[in-house]
Design a protein around this motif. Structure first.
Motif, mmCIF file in Angstrom:
data_model
loop_
_atom_site.group_PDB
_atom_site.id
_atom_site.type_symbol
_atom_site.label_atom_id
_atom_site.label_comp_id
_atom_site.label_asym_id
_atom_site.label_seq_id
_atom_site.Cartn_x
_atom_site.Cartn_y
_atom_site.Cartn_z
ATOM 1 N N LEU A 120 37.241 32.129 29.145
ATOM 2 C CA LEU A 120 37.894 32.042 30.456
ATOM 3 C C LEU A 120 38.509 30.674 30.762
ATOM 4 C CD1 LEU A 120 35.435 34.199 32.582
ATOM 5 C CD2 LEU A 120 37.709 34.809 31.780
ATOM 6 N N CYS A 167 30.892 39.950 36.444
ATOM 7 C CA CYS A 167 29.940 39.592 37.498
ATOM 8 C C CYS A 167 29.665 40.751 38.468
ATOM 9 C CB CYS A 167 30.497 38.412 38.279
ATOM 10 S SG CYS A 167 29.398 37.836 39.573
ATOM 11 N N PHE A 208 29.864 39.956 46.843
ATOM 12 C CA PHE A 208 28.952 39.153 47.646
ATOM 13 C C PHE A 208 29.403 37.695 47.651
ATOM 14 C CE2 PHE A 208 25.305 36.323 47.884
ATOM 15 C CZ PHE A 208 24.770 36.690 49.100
ATOM 16 N N ALA A 209 29.753 37.174 46.464
ATOM 17 C CA ALA A 209 30.133 35.767 46.339
ATOM 18 C C ALA A 209 31.399 35.470 47.154
ATOM 19 C CB ALA A 209 30.355 35.417 44.866
#
Ligand code: HEM
Length: 123
Positions: free
Chosen positions: A18, A63, A68-69
């Motif tokens: 990434l 993920c 939520f993040a």
């Protein structure tokens, strides 16, 4: 077949690096390695290849905390920026610390309260 070039069979696997994808000069230009947050503005990022930004990973092991993040980040940032002016050392030279995530090593910020404290608002 990936990109018409790489043959993938059923049992094959691939590792996606990434940090390299996020610094791809063919997408971001020659200054891809520079820290320029304005790249993320809608008018700057419009038209980029959809898979050129994957901060939460990709594929089956991406993920599970993504939604939520993103909510948490907006809530926490909104609360902090509403109450504090944040300043960093303007002379700071970026040094990256590789832990679970990439972090700026030794970078400190200072918070200055923007609004007077009223009863029940402290913290
Ligand atoms: C800004 C915040 C976050 C970022 C940038 C982030 C990024 C990532 C990335 C890139 C991966 C994939 C790693 C890989 O491909 O091997 C991952 C996996 C994972 N993340 Fe996050 N994450 C964040 C927040 C969270 C939160 C808040 C949770 C839980 C509440 C969480 C739970 C997980 C779990 C359980 C995995 C493993 C999924 C699996 O292997 O099947 N993450 N995260």
């Amino acid at each position: 077949m990936i990109g018409g070039r790489y043959l993938m069979r059923t049992q094959d696997w691939a590792t996606v690096i990434l940090p390299l994808i996020h610094r791809d000069p063919s997408v971001l230009g020659e200054d891809a390695g520079e820290f320029r947050p304005d790249r993320s503005l809608p008018e700057s990022s419009r038209g980029r290849p959809p898979h050129s930004y994957k901060p939460f990973g990709t594929g089956e092991r991406a993920c599970i905390g993504r939604q939520f993040a993103l909510h948490e980040a907006v809530l926490v940032l909104a609360r902090l920026l509403q109450r504090y002016d944040i300043t960093g050392d303007p002379g700071y030279e970026l040094a990256i610390s590789e832990r679970l995530t990439l972090m700026p090593r030794g970078f400190e910020i200072a918070l200055a309260r923007r609004t007077p404290v009223t009863v029940g608002q402290a913290g």
